[in-house]
Design a protein around this motif. Structure first.
Motif, short mmCIF file in Angstrom:
data_model
loop_
_atom_site.label_atom_id
_atom_site.label_comp_id
_atom_site.label_asym_id
_atom_site.label_seq_id
_atom_site.Cartn_x
_atom_site.Cartn_y
_atom_site.Cartn_z
N GLY A 156 1.31 -37.64 -3.90
CA GLY A 156 1.56 -38.43 -5.10
C GLY A 156 2.72 -39.40 -4.95
O GLY A 156 3.22 -39.92 -5.95
N ALA A 208 2.39 -42.49 -6.65
CA ALA A 208 2.33 -42.31 -8.11
C ALA A 208 3.60 -41.66 -8.62
O ALA A 208 3.58 -40.86 -9.56
CB ALA A 208 1.10 -41.49 -8.49
N SER A 238 -2.40 -39.46 -13.73
CA SER A 238 -2.63 -40.55 -12.78
C SER A 238 -3.78 -40.25 -11.82
O SER A 238 -4.28 -41.14 -11.15
CB SER A 238 -1.37 -40.81 -11.95
OG SER A 238 -1.05 -39.68 -11.14
N TYR A 260 -3.25 -38.41 -9.22
CA TYR A 260 -2.60 -38.26 -7.92
C TYR A 260 -1.61 -37.10 -7.85
O TYR A 260 -1.14 -36.77 -6.77
CB TYR A 260 -1.84 -39.55 -7.56
CG TYR A 260 -2.68 -40.56 -6.82
CD1 TYR A 260 -2.28 -41.04 -5.58
CD2 TYR A 260 -3.87 -41.04 -7.33
CE1 TYR A 260 -3.03 -41.99 -4.88
CE2 TYR A 260 -4.63 -41.98 -6.66
CZ TYR A 260 -4.21 -42.45 -5.44
OH TYR A 260 -4.96 -43.37 -4.76
N ASN A 261 -1.28 -36.49 -8.98
CA ASN A 261 -0.25 -35.46 -8.98
C ASN A 261 -0.82 -34.10 -9.38
O ASN A 261 -1.39 -33.40 -8.56
CB ASN A 261 0.92 -35.91 -9.87
CG ASN A 261 1.69 -37.07 -9.24
OD1 ASN A 261 2.19 -36.96 -8.14
ND2 ASN A 261 1.76 -38.19 -9.95
N CYS A 298 -0.69 -36.04 1.42
CA CYS A 298 -1.60 -37.02 2.01
C CYS A 298 -1.17 -37.22 3.47
O CYS A 298 -0.29 -36.53 3.98
CB CYS A 298 -1.56 -38.34 1.24
SG CYS A 298 0.01 -39.21 1.34
N TRP A 354 -6.05 -39.24 1.83
CA TRP A 354 -6.09 -37.80 1.60
C TRP A 354 -6.60 -37.12 2.87
O TRP A 354 -7.16 -37.77 3.75
CB TRP A 354 -6.98 -37.47 0.41
CG TRP A 354 -6.52 -38.07 -0.88
CD1 TRP A 354 -7.11 -39.12 -1.55
CD2 TRP A 354 -5.39 -37.68 -1.67
NE1 TRP A 354 -6.41 -39.40 -2.71
CE2 TRP A 354 -5.35 -38.53 -2.81
CE3 TRP A 354 -4.41 -36.69 -1.54
CZ2 TRP A 354 -4.37 -38.42 -3.79
CZ3 TRP A 354 -3.43 -36.58 -2.51
CH2 TRP A 354 -3.42 -37.43 -3.63
N GLN A 396 -6.14 -43.90 -0.16
CA GLN A 396 -5.50 -43.91 -1.47
C GLN A 396 -5.50 -45.34 -2.01
O GLN A 396 -4.61 -46.14 -1.74
CB GLN A 396 -4.07 -43.38 -1.37
CG GLN A 396 -3.98 -41.90 -1.04
CD GLN A 396 -2.59 -41.34 -1.27
OE1 GLN A 396 -1.57 -41.99 -0.98
NE2 GLN A 396 -2.52 -40.12 -1.78
N SER A 435 -2.68 -47.34 -3.59
CA SER A 435 -1.63 -47.86 -2.72
C SER A 435 -1.64 -49.38 -2.75
O SER A 435 -2.68 -50.01 -2.51
CB SER A 435 -1.86 -47.38 -1.28
OG SER A 435 -1.15 -48.17 -0.36
N GLU A 464 -9.21 -46.78 -9.77
CA GLU A 464 -8.23 -45.85 -9.19
C GLU A 464 -6.83 -46.42 -9.29
O GLU A 464 -5.88 -45.74 -9.70
CB GLU A 464 -8.60 -45.53 -7.75
CG GLU A 464 -7.70 -44.49 -7.11
CD GLU A 464 -8.19 -44.05 -5.73
OE1 GLU A 464 -7.38 -43.47 -4.98
OE2 GLU A 464 -9.38 -44.27 -5.40
N VAL A 485 -3.63 -45.30 -12.23
CA VAL A 485 -2.28 -44.94 -11.81
C VAL A 485 -1.26 -45.91 -12.39
O VAL A 485 -0.22 -45.51 -12.94
CB VAL A 485 -2.16 -44.91 -10.27
CG1 VAL A 485 -0.71 -44.68 -9.84
CG2 VAL A 485 -3.05 -43.82 -9.68
#
Length: 460
Positions: free
Chosen positions: A74, A77, A88, A90-91, A99, A126, A132, A135, A428, A432
Protein backbone atom coordinates in the motif's frame (compact mmCIF):
# COMPACT_ATOMS: atom_id res chain seq x y z
CA UNK A 1 -12.56 9.23 -36.06
CA UNK A 2 -9.80 8.07 -33.71
CA UNK A 3 -10.72 5.40 -31.20
CA UNK A 4 -8.78 5.47 -27.95
CA UNK A 5 -11.33 4.08 -25.50
CA UNK A 6 -12.94 1.21 -27.35
CA UNK A 7 -13.71 -2.09 -25.61
CA UNK A 8 -10.56 -3.87 -24.48
CA UNK A 9 -8.26 -1.05 -25.59
CA UNK A 10 -7.27 -0.11 -22.06
CA UNK A 11 -6.33 -3.70 -21.21
CA UNK A 12 -4.11 -3.75 -24.29
CA UNK A 13 -2.41 -0.55 -23.07
CA UNK A 14 -1.76 -1.86 -19.57
CA UNK A 15 1.98 -2.12 -18.89
CA UNK A 16 3.42 -5.60 -18.44
CA UNK A 17 6.01 -6.09 -15.71
CA UNK A 18 8.52 -8.91 -15.50
CA UNK A 19 11.33 -9.81 -13.12
CA UNK A 20 14.88 -10.04 -14.44
CA UNK A 21 16.41 -13.22 -15.79
CA UNK A 22 19.64 -14.37 -14.08
CA UNK A 23 21.60 -13.23 -17.13
CA UNK A 24 20.01 -9.78 -17.18
CA UNK A 25 20.48 -9.35 -13.43
CA UNK A 26 24.19 -10.28 -13.65
CA UNK A 27 24.72 -7.91 -16.57
CA UNK A 28 23.08 -5.09 -14.65
CA UNK A 29 25.28 -5.69 -11.61
CA UNK A 30 28.33 -5.41 -13.87
CA UNK A 31 26.94 -2.08 -15.07
CA UNK A 32 26.55 -0.96 -11.45
CA UNK A 33 30.15 -2.00 -10.70
CA UNK A 34 31.43 -0.16 -13.77
CA UNK A 35 29.68 3.00 -12.54
CA UNK A 36 31.55 2.69 -9.24
CA UNK A 37 28.51 2.14 -7.03
CA UNK A 38 28.55 0.03 -3.86
CA UNK A 39 24.88 0.78 -3.11
CA UNK A 40 21.79 1.35 -5.23
CA UNK A 41 18.60 3.03 -4.09
CA UNK A 42 15.50 1.25 -5.39
CA UNK A 43 13.06 4.16 -5.67
CA UNK A 44 9.29 4.25 -6.21
CA UNK A 45 7.56 7.56 -7.06
CA UNK A 46 4.54 7.67 -4.75
CA UNK A 47 1.23 9.46 -5.32
CA UNK A 48 2.75 12.81 -4.35
CA UNK A 49 5.87 12.23 -6.46
CA UNK A 50 7.96 11.56 -3.35
CA UNK A 51 10.63 8.87 -3.50
CA UNK A 52 9.96 5.83 -1.31
CA UNK A 53 11.93 2.59 -1.35
CA UNK A 54 14.99 0.79 -0.02
CA UNK A 55 18.77 1.01 -0.46
CA UNK A 56 20.51 -2.22 -1.49
CA UNK A 57 24.22 -3.20 -1.15
CA UNK A 58 25.66 -4.36 -4.46
CA UNK A 59 25.97 -7.99 -3.34
CA UNK A 60 22.19 -8.33 -3.07
CA UNK A 61 21.06 -6.43 -6.16
CA UNK A 62 20.98 -9.42 -8.53
CA UNK A 63 18.91 -11.46 -6.10
CA UNK A 64 16.29 -8.78 -5.70
CA UNK A 65 16.13 -8.21 -9.44
CA UNK A 66 15.37 -11.90 -9.99
CA UNK A 67 12.88 -12.30 -7.13
CA UNK A 68 11.62 -8.76 -6.85
CA UNK A 69 12.27 -6.50 -3.85
CA UNK A 70 9.45 -6.68 -1.34
CA UNK A 71 7.83 -3.39 -0.29
CA UNK A 72 4.63 -2.66 1.58
CA UNK A 73 1.93 -3.08 -1.06
CA UNK A 74 0.00 0.00 0.00
CA UNK A 75 2.97 2.35 -0.32
CA UNK A 76 1.42 4.08 -3.33
CA UNK A 77 -1.77 4.47 -1.24
CA UNK A 78 -0.17 6.28 1.70
CA UNK A 79 -1.42 9.84 2.07
CA UNK A 80 0.70 12.97 2.49
CA UNK A 81 1.28 12.13 6.17
CA UNK A 82 2.04 8.46 5.37
CA UNK A 83 -1.31 7.26 6.72
CA UNK A 84 -2.78 4.26 4.85
CA UNK A 85 -5.76 5.35 2.78
CA UNK A 86 -8.98 3.64 3.76
CA UNK A 87 -11.26 2.24 1.05
CA UNK A 88 -8.51 2.48 -1.55
CA UNK A 89 -8.33 -1.22 -2.43
CA UNK A 90 -4.62 -1.22 -1.55
CA UNK A 91 -4.48 -1.43 2.25
CA UNK A 92 -6.96 -3.18 4.55
CA UNK A 93 -8.70 -4.82 1.56
CA UNK A 94 -5.39 -6.55 0.71
CA UNK A 95 -4.67 -7.48 4.33
CA UNK A 96 -1.76 -5.02 4.22
CA UNK A 97 0.30 -7.40 2.10
CA UNK A 98 3.56 -6.64 0.29
CA UNK A 99 4.11 -5.86 -3.36
CA UNK A 100 7.22 -6.37 -5.51
CA UNK A 101 9.52 -3.61 -6.80
CA UNK A 102 10.59 -4.23 -10.42
CA UNK A 103 13.73 -2.40 -11.56
CA UNK A 104 13.70 -0.27 -14.71
CA UNK A 105 17.32 -0.84 -15.74
CA UNK A 106 17.35 2.17 -18.06
CA UNK A 107 17.01 4.53 -15.10
CA UNK A 108 20.34 3.86 -13.38
CA UNK A 109 21.91 7.19 -12.37
CA UNK A 110 24.29 8.48 -9.68
CA UNK A 111 23.36 10.07 -6.37
CA UNK A 112 26.36 12.43 -6.30
CA UNK A 113 26.01 13.64 -2.71
CA UNK A 114 26.22 10.08 -1.35
CA UNK A 115 29.44 8.07 -1.62
CA UNK A 116 29.43 5.35 -4.31
CA UNK A 117 25.65 5.32 -4.50
CA UNK A 118 23.31 5.07 -7.47
CA UNK A 119 19.55 4.90 -7.97
CA UNK A 120 17.08 3.04 -10.12
CA UNK A 121 13.41 3.87 -10.52
CA UNK A 122 11.06 0.96 -9.98
CA UNK A 123 7.53 -0.04 -10.86
CA UNK A 124 5.44 -2.25 -8.58
CA UNK A 125 3.22 -5.28 -8.95
CA UNK A 126 1.40 -7.64 -6.60
CA UNK A 127 2.88 -11.08 -6.01
CA UNK A 128 0.39 -12.58 -8.46
CA UNK A 129 1.89 -10.43 -11.23
CA UNK A 130 -0.83 -7.77 -11.45
CA UNK A 131 0.70 -4.31 -12.00
CA UNK A 132 -0.32 -1.66 -9.49
CA UNK A 133 -2.20 0.64 -11.85
CA UNK A 134 -2.70 3.28 -9.17
CA UNK A 135 1.07 3.83 -9.43
CA UNK A 136 1.64 7.22 -11.11
CA UNK A 137 4.51 5.95 -13.26
CA UNK A 138 2.53 2.96 -14.54
CA UNK A 139 -0.46 5.20 -15.21
CA UNK A 140 1.70 7.44 -17.39
CA UNK A 141 3.07 4.39 -19.23
CA UNK A 142 -0.52 3.36 -19.95
CA UNK A 143 -1.35 6.78 -21.45
CA UNK A 144 1.85 6.71 -23.50
CA UNK A 145 0.83 3.30 -24.84
CA UNK A 146 -2.54 4.72 -25.93
CA UNK A 147 -0.75 7.53 -27.77
CA UNK A 148 1.68 5.03 -29.33
CA UNK A 149 -1.25 2.93 -30.58
CA UNK A 150 -2.35 6.01 -32.52
CA UNK A 151 1.14 6.45 -33.96
CA UNK A 152 2.48 9.14 -31.65
CA UNK A 153 5.48 9.61 -29.38
CA UNK A 154 4.86 12.17 -26.66
CA UNK A 155 7.52 14.83 -26.04
CA UNK A 156 7.30 16.26 -22.55
CA UNK A 157 8.92 18.99 -20.46
CA UNK A 158 8.32 19.88 -16.80
CA UNK A 159 9.28 23.33 -15.49
CA UNK A 160 9.55 23.97 -11.74
CA UNK A 161 9.74 26.88 -9.34
CA UNK A 162 10.62 26.46 -5.67
CA UNK A 163 11.60 28.49 -2.61
CA UNK A 164 14.96 28.15 -0.82
CA UNK A 165 15.21 29.11 2.86
CA UNK A 166 17.65 28.66 5.72
CA UNK A 167 16.79 25.29 7.26
CA UNK A 168 17.00 26.62 10.85
CA UNK A 169 15.50 30.10 10.61
CA UNK A 170 13.19 29.43 7.64
CA UNK A 171 14.24 32.84 6.29
CA UNK A 172 14.53 33.12 2.47
CA UNK A 173 18.11 33.11 1.15
CA UNK A 174 17.51 36.50 -0.48
CA UNK A 175 14.82 39.15 -0.16
CA UNK A 176 12.68 41.32 -2.39
CA UNK A 177 11.16 40.52 -5.78
CA UNK A 178 14.34 40.14 -7.85
CA UNK A 179 12.99 38.24 -10.87
CA UNK A 180 15.77 37.65 -13.44
CA UNK A 181 18.31 39.72 -11.44
CA UNK A 182 21.60 38.06 -12.36
CA UNK A 183 23.43 38.90 -9.13
CA UNK A 184 20.71 37.21 -7.09
CA UNK A 185 20.82 34.12 -9.31
CA UNK A 186 24.43 33.56 -8.26
CA UNK A 187 24.18 34.89 -4.69
CA UNK A 188 23.93 31.45 -3.09
CA UNK A 189 26.91 29.21 -3.97
CA UNK A 190 24.99 26.03 -3.13
CA UNK A 191 22.50 26.78 -5.92
CA UNK A 192 25.31 27.12 -8.48
CA UNK A 193 26.72 23.84 -7.15
CA UNK A 194 23.26 22.27 -7.42
CA UNK A 195 23.26 22.96 -11.15
CA UNK A 196 26.45 20.94 -11.59
CA UNK A 197 25.05 18.12 -9.45
CA UNK A 198 21.93 18.00 -11.64
CA UNK A 199 24.08 17.93 -14.77
CA UNK A 200 26.17 15.09 -13.36
CA UNK A 201 23.00 12.99 -13.26
CA UNK A 202 22.38 13.53 -16.97
CA UNK A 203 19.84 16.34 -16.56
CA UNK A 204 20.20 18.80 -19.43
CA UNK A 205 19.96 22.18 -17.69
CA UNK A 206 19.05 24.87 -20.22
CA UNK A 207 18.39 27.94 -18.00
CA UNK A 208 18.19 28.94 -14.37
CA UNK A 209 17.22 32.19 -12.68
CA UNK A 210 15.68 33.73 -9.61
CA UNK A 211 11.93 34.31 -9.66
CA UNK A 212 9.48 36.90 -8.31
CA UNK A 213 9.41 35.76 -4.68
CA UNK A 214 12.13 36.12 -2.00
CA UNK A 215 14.30 33.03 -2.21
CA UNK A 216 12.33 31.71 -5.20
CA UNK A 217 14.26 29.91 -7.96
CA UNK A 218 13.39 28.40 -11.34
CA UNK A 219 15.57 25.79 -13.08
CA UNK A 220 14.67 24.54 -16.56
CA UNK A 221 15.93 21.49 -18.39
CA UNK A 222 15.40 19.98 -21.83
CA UNK A 223 12.30 18.08 -22.94
CA UNK A 224 12.44 14.30 -23.40
CA UNK A 225 10.31 11.60 -24.96
CA UNK A 226 7.86 9.57 -22.92
CA UNK A 227 8.32 8.41 -19.35
CA UNK A 228 11.98 9.52 -19.35
CA UNK A 229 10.77 13.13 -19.09
CA UNK A 230 8.81 12.54 -15.90
CA UNK A 231 11.61 10.34 -14.55
CA UNK A 232 13.86 13.35 -15.04
CA UNK A 233 11.40 15.56 -13.13
CA UNK A 234 11.25 13.00 -10.31
CA UNK A 235 15.07 12.92 -10.01
CA UNK A 236 15.22 16.72 -10.33
CA UNK A 237 12.83 17.41 -7.46
CA UNK A 238 14.46 14.84 -5.19
CA UNK A 239 17.91 16.20 -5.94
CA UNK A 240 16.90 19.78 -5.19
CA UNK A 241 15.49 18.74 -1.80
CA UNK A 242 18.28 16.36 -0.74
CA UNK A 243 21.31 18.23 -2.03
CA UNK A 244 20.39 21.63 -0.63
CA UNK A 245 19.58 20.02 2.73
CA UNK A 246 23.24 18.96 2.87
CA UNK A 247 24.10 22.68 2.81
CA UNK A 248 21.76 23.74 5.60
CA UNK A 249 19.08 24.89 3.19
CA UNK A 250 15.49 23.82 2.84
CA UNK A 251 14.00 23.80 -0.64
CA UNK A 252 10.23 23.64 -0.78
CA UNK A 253 7.93 22.92 -3.70
CA UNK A 254 4.95 23.82 -1.50
CA UNK A 255 2.72 25.81 -3.82
CA UNK A 256 1.86 28.83 -1.67
CA UNK A 257 4.13 29.02 1.40
CA UNK A 258 3.70 32.77 1.94
CA UNK A 259 0.63 34.99 1.99
CA UNK A 260 0.78 37.75 -0.60
CA UNK A 261 3.89 36.40 -2.34
CA UNK A 262 4.33 34.40 -5.52
CA UNK A 263 3.16 30.82 -5.64
CA UNK A 264 5.33 28.11 -7.16
CA UNK A 265 4.09 26.41 -10.30
CA UNK A 266 5.04 23.60 -12.64
CA UNK A 267 4.34 24.65 -16.20
CA UNK A 268 3.94 21.57 -18.38
CA UNK A 269 5.07 21.41 -22.03
CA UNK A 270 3.87 18.79 -24.49
CA UNK A 271 3.78 17.91 -28.19
CA UNK A 272 3.09 14.79 -30.25
CA UNK A 273 5.62 13.38 -32.69
CA UNK A 274 4.33 11.22 -35.55
CA UNK A 275 5.87 8.05 -36.98
CA UNK A 276 7.88 10.06 -39.49
CA UNK A 277 9.50 12.02 -36.66
CA UNK A 278 7.62 15.22 -37.43
CA UNK A 279 5.69 17.40 -35.00
CA UNK A 280 2.02 16.45 -35.31
CA UNK A 281 1.03 19.81 -33.80
CA UNK A 282 2.54 21.78 -36.70
CA UNK A 283 0.72 22.95 -39.84
CA UNK A 284 2.82 25.54 -41.70
CA UNK A 285 -0.23 26.60 -43.71
CA UNK A 286 -2.26 27.54 -40.65
CA UNK A 287 -2.28 31.18 -39.49
CA UNK A 288 -0.59 30.21 -36.22
CA UNK A 289 1.12 27.07 -37.48
CA UNK A 290 -1.37 24.87 -35.61
CA UNK A 291 -2.60 21.56 -37.04
CA UNK A 292 -6.13 20.23 -36.57
CA UNK A 293 -4.65 17.52 -34.37
CA UNK A 294 -3.16 20.22 -32.15
CA UNK A 295 -6.42 22.16 -31.94
CA UNK A 296 -8.41 19.06 -31.00
CA UNK A 297 -5.82 18.09 -28.41
CA UNK A 298 -5.99 21.55 -26.82
CA UNK A 299 -9.78 21.48 -26.71
CA UNK A 300 -9.68 18.08 -25.03
CA UNK A 301 -7.41 19.51 -22.35
CA UNK A 302 -9.74 22.49 -21.91
CA UNK A 303 -12.82 20.23 -21.73
CA UNK A 304 -11.36 18.21 -18.87
CA UNK A 305 -9.38 20.95 -17.15
CA UNK A 306 -11.77 21.42 -14.18
CA UNK A 307 -11.45 17.68 -13.40
CA UNK A 308 -7.69 17.64 -14.00
CA UNK A 309 -7.32 20.46 -11.47
CA UNK A 310 -7.70 17.84 -8.72
CA UNK A 311 -4.48 16.22 -9.99
CA UNK A 312 -2.60 19.29 -11.14
CA UNK A 313 -3.24 21.03 -7.80
CA UNK A 314 -3.35 18.14 -5.34
CA UNK A 315 -3.54 19.93 -1.96
CA UNK A 316 -5.82 22.61 -0.46
CA UNK A 317 -2.82 24.95 -0.28
CA UNK A 318 -2.43 24.82 -4.07
CA UNK A 319 -5.68 26.70 -4.57
CA UNK A 320 -4.33 29.74 -2.75
CA UNK A 321 -2.23 30.27 -5.89
CA UNK A 322 -5.22 30.28 -8.27
CA UNK A 323 -6.02 33.97 -7.99
CA UNK A 324 -6.56 36.68 -10.64
CA UNK A 325 -3.72 39.08 -11.45
CA UNK A 326 -1.03 36.67 -10.23
CA UNK A 327 0.01 35.06 -13.56
CA UNK A 328 -1.65 31.89 -12.25
CA UNK A 329 -4.50 31.11 -14.67
CA UNK A 330 -7.94 31.05 -13.09
CA UNK A 331 -10.19 30.06 -16.01
CA UNK A 332 -10.51 27.58 -18.88
CA UNK A 333 -8.73 29.47 -21.64
CA UNK A 334 -6.04 29.34 -24.29
CA UNK A 335 -4.03 31.80 -26.34
CA UNK A 336 -1.05 32.12 -28.63
CA UNK A 337 2.01 33.19 -26.61
CA UNK A 338 -0.42 34.32 -23.90
CA UNK A 339 0.82 34.14 -20.29
CA UNK A 340 -2.65 34.99 -18.95
CA UNK A 341 -4.19 31.84 -20.45
CA UNK A 342 -4.37 28.36 -18.93
CA UNK A 343 -2.98 26.88 -22.14
CA UNK A 344 -0.29 28.89 -23.86
CA UNK A 345 0.45 27.89 -27.44
CA UNK A 346 4.15 28.22 -28.18
CA UNK A 347 3.54 28.97 -31.83
CA UNK A 348 7.09 28.96 -33.17
CA UNK A 349 5.76 27.70 -36.53
CA UNK A 350 8.47 25.05 -36.67
CA UNK A 351 9.21 21.64 -35.18
CA UNK A 352 9.33 23.22 -31.71
CA UNK A 353 5.62 24.10 -31.78
CA UNK A 354 3.99 22.86 -28.58
CA UNK A 355 1.54 23.71 -25.82
CA UNK A 356 2.31 24.87 -22.30
CA UNK A 357 -0.23 24.08 -19.59
CA UNK A 358 0.26 26.80 -16.99
CA UNK A 359 -2.15 25.56 -14.31
CA UNK A 360 -0.23 22.78 -12.45
CA UNK A 361 1.41 23.62 -9.15
CA UNK A 362 4.99 22.87 -8.15
CA UNK A 363 3.68 20.33 -5.66
CA UNK A 364 2.08 18.27 -8.43
CA UNK A 365 3.31 14.81 -9.39
CA UNK A 366 5.04 14.96 -12.82
CA UNK A 367 3.79 11.51 -13.84
CA UNK A 368 0.20 12.39 -13.03
CA UNK A 369 0.32 15.81 -14.71
CA UNK A 370 1.58 14.14 -17.88
CA UNK A 371 -0.91 11.25 -17.69
CA UNK A 372 -3.99 13.43 -17.20
CA UNK A 373 -2.96 15.92 -19.89
CA UNK A 374 -2.36 13.14 -22.42
CA UNK A 375 -5.66 11.46 -21.52
CA UNK A 376 -7.63 14.70 -21.93
CA UNK A 377 -5.88 15.61 -25.18
CA UNK A 378 -6.48 12.18 -26.71
CA UNK A 379 -10.17 12.47 -25.81
CA UNK A 380 -10.29 15.75 -27.70
CA UNK A 381 -8.71 14.08 -30.72
CA UNK A 382 -11.03 11.08 -30.56
CA UNK A 383 -14.11 13.30 -30.35
CA UNK A 384 -12.79 15.70 -33.03
CA UNK A 385 -13.46 18.61 -30.72
CA UNK A 386 -13.49 22.09 -32.25
CA UNK A 387 -11.22 24.56 -30.52
CA UNK A 388 -12.99 27.54 -28.93
CA UNK A 389 -11.88 31.04 -30.04
CA UNK A 390 -8.87 32.39 -28.21
CA UNK A 391 -10.26 35.89 -27.90
CA UNK A 392 -8.01 38.87 -27.19
CA UNK A 393 -6.70 40.65 -24.13
CA UNK A 394 -5.91 39.12 -20.73
CA UNK A 395 -7.94 35.94 -20.35
CA UNK A 396 -8.66 36.41 -16.65
CA UNK A 397 -10.62 39.58 -17.54
CA UNK A 398 -12.82 37.75 -20.06
CA UNK A 399 -16.06 36.52 -18.48
CA UNK A 400 -16.80 34.26 -21.44
CA UNK A 401 -14.39 31.67 -20.08
CA UNK A 402 -15.53 29.23 -17.40
CA UNK A 403 -13.79 29.64 -14.05
CA UNK A 404 -11.53 26.93 -12.69
CA UNK A 405 -12.23 25.46 -9.24
CA UNK A 406 -10.71 27.57 -6.48
CA UNK A 407 -11.15 24.99 -3.72
CA UNK A 408 -9.91 21.41 -3.49
CA UNK A 409 -13.33 19.91 -2.80
CA UNK A 410 -14.78 21.51 -5.95
CA UNK A 411 -11.93 20.10 -8.04
CA UNK A 412 -12.42 16.63 -6.57
CA UNK A 413 -16.15 16.81 -7.32
CA UNK A 414 -15.35 17.79 -10.92
CA UNK A 415 -12.91 14.90 -11.23
CA UNK A 416 -15.39 12.44 -9.75
CA UNK A 417 -18.09 13.51 -12.23
CA UNK A 418 -15.87 13.44 -15.35
CA UNK A 419 -16.70 9.92 -16.53
CA UNK A 420 -14.74 10.13 -19.79
CA UNK A 421 -11.51 11.13 -18.09
CA UNK A 422 -12.04 8.54 -15.37
CA UNK A 423 -12.52 5.83 -17.98
CA UNK A 424 -9.29 6.82 -19.70
CA UNK A 425 -7.29 6.79 -16.48
CA UNK A 426 -8.93 3.67 -15.06
CA UNK A 427 -10.97 3.11 -11.93
CA UNK A 428 -8.10 1.53 -9.99
CA UNK A 429 -6.22 4.82 -10.01
CA UNK A 430 -9.33 6.96 -9.57
CA UNK A 431 -10.48 5.02 -6.50
CA UNK A 432 -7.13 5.36 -4.74
CA UNK A 433 -6.70 9.02 -5.67
CA UNK A 434 -10.16 10.20 -4.65
CA UNK A 435 -10.06 8.24 -1.39
CA UNK A 436 -6.61 9.65 -0.61
CA UNK A 437 -7.45 13.28 -1.29
CA UNK A 438 -10.72 13.17 0.61
CA UNK A 439 -8.92 11.57 3.57
CA UNK A 440 -6.24 14.28 3.51
CA UNK A 441 -8.87 17.03 3.31
CA UNK A 442 -10.84 15.60 6.24
CA UNK A 443 -7.72 15.46 8.40
CA UNK A 444 -6.61 19.01 7.54
CA UNK A 445 -10.13 20.36 8.02
CA UNK A 446 -9.94 19.42 11.71
CA UNK A 447 -6.79 21.51 12.23
CA UNK A 448 -7.20 24.99 13.76
CA UNK A 449 -5.40 27.57 11.54
CA UNK A 450 -3.17 30.11 13.27
CA UNK A 451 -5.11 32.89 11.56
CA UNK A 452 -8.28 31.84 13.39
CA UNK A 453 -6.45 31.86 16.74
CA UNK A 454 -5.10 35.35 15.99
CA UNK A 455 -8.53 36.58 14.90
CA UNK A 456 -10.71 35.30 17.70
CA UNK A 457 -8.80 33.90 20.72
CA UNK A 458 -7.79 37.01 22.65
CA UNK A 459 -10.42 39.57 21.67
CA UNK A 460 -13.46 37.33 21.98
Amino acid sequence: MLKVVEEGHHDHAMPRLALSTPEAASAFVEKVKAAGFDFVRFELPDMAGLSRGKTIPIGHIAGYMKSGLNLYGGTVALDSYSIPVRNSGYNEEMNYQDCVMVVDQDTLSPVPWLEKTGRVICDTMWYDGRPQMASPRLLLKKMLSLAAALGYTVKIGHEYEFYVVDAKTREPVFGGQPIFVTARTHQVPAIDDLIRVLQSQGIDIITYNVEHGPGQVEINYGALDGVAASDCAFVFKGTVKEYLAKHGLLATFMTKPYKGLSGSCSHFHISLIDKAGSNAFLDPDDENGMSETFKRFIQGVLDHMPAAMAVWNPTPNCYRRIRPKTYAPSNVSWGVQDRSASVRVKASRDQSTHMEVRVPSALSNPYLVAATTIAAGLLGMEQERQLIPAGSGPKEDDDRYAKLPTEMHDALDAFESDTALREMLGEEFVKVYLSMKRQEMARLRDEIPAAEINEYFELY
